[in-house]
Structures are given as C-alpha cells and as structure tokens.
Design an enzyme around this catalytic site. Structure first.
Site, PDB file in Angstrom:
ATOM      1  N   ASP A  60      60.572  74.962  34.187  1.00  0.00           N
ATOM      2  CA  ASP A  60      59.877  74.639  32.943  1.00  0.00           C
ATOM      3  C   ASP A  60      60.832  74.011  31.914  1.00  0.00           C
ATOM      4  O   ASP A  60      62.044  74.176  32.010  1.00  0.00           O
ATOM      5  CB  ASP A  60      59.316  75.920  32.300  1.00  0.00           C
ATOM      6  CG  ASP A  60      58.125  76.473  33.078  1.00  0.00           C
ATOM      7  OD1 ASP A  60      57.813  75.962  34.151  1.00  0.00           O
ATOM      8  OD2 ASP A  60      57.527  77.444  32.581  1.00  0.00           O
ATOM      9  N   HIS A 202      64.325  77.503  34.571  1.00  0.00           N
ATOM     10  CA  HIS A 202      64.388  76.456  33.551  1.00  0.00           C
ATOM     11  C   HIS A 202      65.526  75.504  33.892  1.00  0.00           C
ATOM     12  O   HIS A 202      66.656  75.966  34.102  1.00  0.00           O
ATOM     13  CB  HIS A 202      64.582  77.094  32.173  1.00  0.00           C
ATOM     14  CG  HIS A 202      63.454  78.019  31.805  1.00  0.00           C
ATOM     15  ND1 HIS A 202      63.372  79.297  32.297  1.00  0.00           N
ATOM     16  CD2 HIS A 202      62.345  77.816  31.047  1.00  0.00           C
ATOM     17  CE1 HIS A 202      62.253  79.864  31.840  1.00  0.00           C
ATOM     18  NE2 HIS A 202      61.613  78.989  31.079  1.00  0.00           N
TER      19      HIS A 202
HETATM   20 ZN   LIG Z   1      58.502  76.919  28.537  1.00  0.00          ZN
END
Ligand SMILES: [Zn+2]
Length: 235
Positions: A60, A202
């Site tokens: 993400d 991430h």
């Molecule tokens: Zn996020």
C-alpha cells in the site's frame, strides 16, 4: 485428473496387478515389478501436477520513486507477483512505475488519491477520490481498476455496485510501517503465513522492501507461489 484421483487410479491398478499375481496369471515377482512401476508412475505424476500453495503480497501507499523500483527488481528476479494498492497522487508523480507494475504482471489497485479515510461525513469526497484515482490508473494501464484497498479498512458496501470496485483486506499484518526491524518483520510474516494468506506491507520503506524480498525467498523455499491477490480471492 487431480493428484488424489491419480493416486486412486494408481492404487486400483496396483491392487489389480497384485490380484492377477495371486490368481496365477503372472508370477509374484512379475506382479511386484509391475506394481513398483505403477508406484513410480504415481509419484512422478504427483510431483508434476501438485499445485503449489498460493500466497499474496500486497503493498500500500506507493509507488515510491526508489524503493518501489528496488522491490520490482527483486520480485522480477524471483518470479514473484504482487499487488500494489497505490495512491492516485503517487501514481501521477511516478507513472512509469505504474506502467512497469502492469507490464510485469502485478495487480494495480486503488488506495484513494490522498490516503483518505472513509468517515461519517465524507462519503462523496471519498468516492470522488476513488473515481479520480481509477481514472489516473486506467489511463496508464489501459485497464479498468477493479480492486480497492480502503485506507484503514473503512468501506461502504454501496460502492461495490456504484463503482463496480471490490475491497481487498488482508490476513497478515506485520505492522511494517512502524518498525525498521527487518528480521522482526520477516519473522512475523513467515510465522503467520499459510496458504491463501494476504500479506499487508508498504513499499515506501527500505526496511519493508528488504523484508518483503526475504519473505519471498523463505516462503518460495517452502513451496509457496506468490500470486496477485485476485487469484486468491476468486480461485
Ligand atoms: Zn495506506
């Protein structure tokens, strides 16, 4: 024919051969030789047709101009696919990375334009961010965006019919964004992962990218195949 039915077929043949031996149609030695050739056949087939357990890495908040590129290089070297839930504003800033994700077989999904969290009073603004981000992404990939990872998991099912977009949550969260302890992230993920796990990470941190590639190495060694998340949701 699946592995189980092949084994069953092999076993049935084996019983037939042994029975033939018992009834004097061939010697026991011949029967055993025949039987062992079937056993070999079954084992070889099993290795060839067994499906590896699938697992999905999802990233993400990217793309990040440096770390995402490193990650893409590492995934390519390892033949691993991943899913990227990107921010519209990051996609606009680094369009070549979005194109590269698409070209290399990764899934590109929507994570809103500016990392907006859906709350009680911002449904329309949130929807507008999803629409804007999908426009940015479709322009780059030439494909409709079907999957969304809602920031913080806040979602309204109504969007699924309004926008024809489906939320993708996760099953393993190593909280990689709040730690730069690579070994700790790797340990958390490899310990909790199992077949069809969806791992949340991430790609904007060096530690996350380093950990992700180590995770791929370890889990591939255990026989896992890294696939895009749609393969886990709909297969
Ligand atoms: Zn996020």
């Amino acid at each position: 024919m699946g592995v189980r039915s092949r084994i069953a077929a092999g076993a049935a043949l084996l019983i037939g051969v042994v029975t033939a031996g018992i009834f004097g149609m061939m010697t026991h030695k011949e029967a055993l030789e025949e039987a062992s050739s079937y056993i070999t056949y079954v084992i070889v087939e099993e290795e060839e047709v067994a499906d590896s357990p699938k697992i999905a890495l999802t990233f993400d908040d990217g793309p990040h101009p440096y770390y995402t590129e490193q990650l893409l290089d590492g995934l390519k070297e390892r033949g691993a696919k991943a899913s990227f839930f990107v921010l519209g504003k990051q996609a606009q800033a680094y369009p070549d990375l979005i194109k590269r994700m698409q070209e290399e077989g990764h899934l590109v999904g929507n994570h809103t334009y500016s990392h907006m969290q859906l709350g009680k009073n911002n449904r329309e603004a949130f929807k507008a961010e999803l629409v804007k981000t999908s426009e940015v992404l479709s322009e780059l990939t030439g494909e409709e965006v079907q999957y969304v990872r809602p920031p913080y998991g806040s979602w309204d099912k109504g969007f699924e019919t309004e926008l024809m977009m489906f939320p993708v949550l996760w099953t393993v969260d190593p909280m990689d964004w709040c730690s730069d302890d690579v070994a700790g992230i790797v340990r958390k993920v490899t310990k909790k992962s199992k077949e069809n796990s969806i791992i949340l990470m991430h790609d904007e941190y060096k530690s996350s990218v380093t950990a992700a590639l180590q995770i791929v190495d370890i889990l591939q060694e255990q026989g896992y195949e890294f696939v895009t998340v749609d393969e886990i949701l709909f297969d």
